[in-house]
Enzyme design. Structure first.
Site, short mmCIF file in Angstrom:
data_model
loop_
_atom_site.label_atom_id
_atom_site.label_comp_id
_atom_site.label_asym_id
_atom_site.label_seq_id
_atom_site.Cartn_x
_atom_site.Cartn_y
_atom_site.Cartn_z
N ARG A 31 0.98 -1.31 0.05
CA ARG A 31 0.13 0.10 0.14
C ARG A 31 0.93 1.36 -0.01
O ARG A 31 0.35 2.46 -0.48
CB ARG A 31 -0.91 -0.09 1.17
CG ARG A 31 -1.98 1.08 1.08
CD ARG A 31 -3.12 0.69 2.33
NE ARG A 31 -4.23 1.53 2.19
CZ ARG A 31 -4.41 2.73 2.95
NH1 ARG A 31 -3.58 3.10 3.83
NH2 ARG A 31 -5.49 3.55 2.74
N ILE A 57 -7.09 8.09 -0.71
CA ILE A 57 -6.96 6.39 -0.80
C ILE A 57 -7.69 5.96 0.48
O ILE A 57 -7.58 6.71 1.45
CB ILE A 57 -5.62 5.93 -0.71
CG1 ILE A 57 -5.67 4.25 -0.90
CG2 ILE A 57 -4.79 6.38 0.15
CD1 ILE A 57 -4.50 3.80 -0.83
N SER A 58 -8.81 5.45 0.29
CA SER A 58 -9.75 4.81 1.29
C SER A 58 -9.21 4.23 2.06
O SER A 58 -8.31 3.57 2.48
CB SER A 58 -11.00 4.09 0.87
OG SER A 58 -11.78 4.74 -0.13
N GLN A 59 -9.49 4.23 3.50
CA GLN A 59 -9.34 3.57 4.78
C GLN A 59 -9.35 2.13 4.40
O GLN A 59 -10.04 1.55 3.72
CB GLN A 59 -10.31 3.59 5.68
CG GLN A 59 -10.28 2.66 6.99
CD GLN A 59 -11.49 2.84 7.84
OE1 GLN A 59 -12.77 3.06 7.33
NE2 GLN A 59 -11.33 2.46 9.05
#
Length: 215
Positions: A31, A57-59
């Site tokens: 990530r 960027i999402s959780q």
């Protein structure tokens, strides 16, 4: 690597995500390669992170929740709307046969393409364009995931599902809480809708935002 494994154990599996293929993909995908420069040390934190152009960027848990809801299988063709820098795209590429992805910001689309190619994810096609229109030439899709909130579910996305296909999309106004919906196509004009809970996403911008149109 330790941070990644800890994230999957505590934030993902620890909150009830059970799909083995999804958990394995999240253990593999770095990530830190999909966040804005300078934020690498926060890549496995339990929160969204900026990626430029006012986008995030999402959780990690939200990424996992949406992908598990989409019930992605190895034979599936998947469409992702709002690819950002390609983190969820990469996860999906490890789970599905092929991933088509649309990102409305040209600089993010270019950055995602570079990252995905550099890391060797070769079953992905990514374009810059209007995600609300889907990707007609590549349809139909077994699963569609939308990482931006629409005021209502775009009809084009529903029409691009296979029978049995799943659409996971946040719906609601930008200034208030939104609802994550799972829509399953049961027939040519027969859809079921499931409420997966309250969420907050950046808005899905249609062609009125000046994005590229392709059919």
């Amino acid at each position: 690597m330790h941070g990644r494994l800890h994230m999957v154990e505590k934030q993902i599996a620890g909150r009830g995500i059970r799909d083995p293929a999804l958990l394995n993909a999240m253990r593999l995908i770095p990530r830190e390669n999909f966040v804005e420069k300078g934020f690498e040390m926060f890549a496995y934190n339990d929160c969204p992170l900026p990626i430029g152009k006012g986008q995030t960027i999402s959780q990690p848990y939200m990424v996992a929740l949406m992908i598990e809801a989409a019930e992605v299988k190895p034979s599936d063709t998947v469409l992702e709307i709002g690819a950002g820098l390609g983190y969820a795209t990469a996860i999906l590429s490890r789970m599905a046969a092929h991933v088509f992805a649309v990102e409305r910001h040209a600089s993010l689309a270019a950055g995602a393409t570079e990252r995905l190619q550099r890391l060797g994810y070769d079953n992905i096609d990514l374009r810059c364009g209007d995600g609300s229109k889907g990707w007609p030439k590549a349809a139909p899709f077994d699963a569609i995931l939308v990482s931006a909130a629409a005021l209502e579910v775009p009809q084009a996305l529903k029409e691009q599902l296979t029978v049995g296909g799943r659409l996971v999309i946040p719906v609601g106004p930008e200034e208030s809480r939104q609802t994550l919906l799972k829509i399953v196509r049961k027939g040519s004009d027969n859809f079921t809708t499931q409420n997966l809970g309250a969420v907050i996403f950046v808005p899905l911008i249609s062609e009125h935002g000046g994005t590229e149109d392709y059919n």
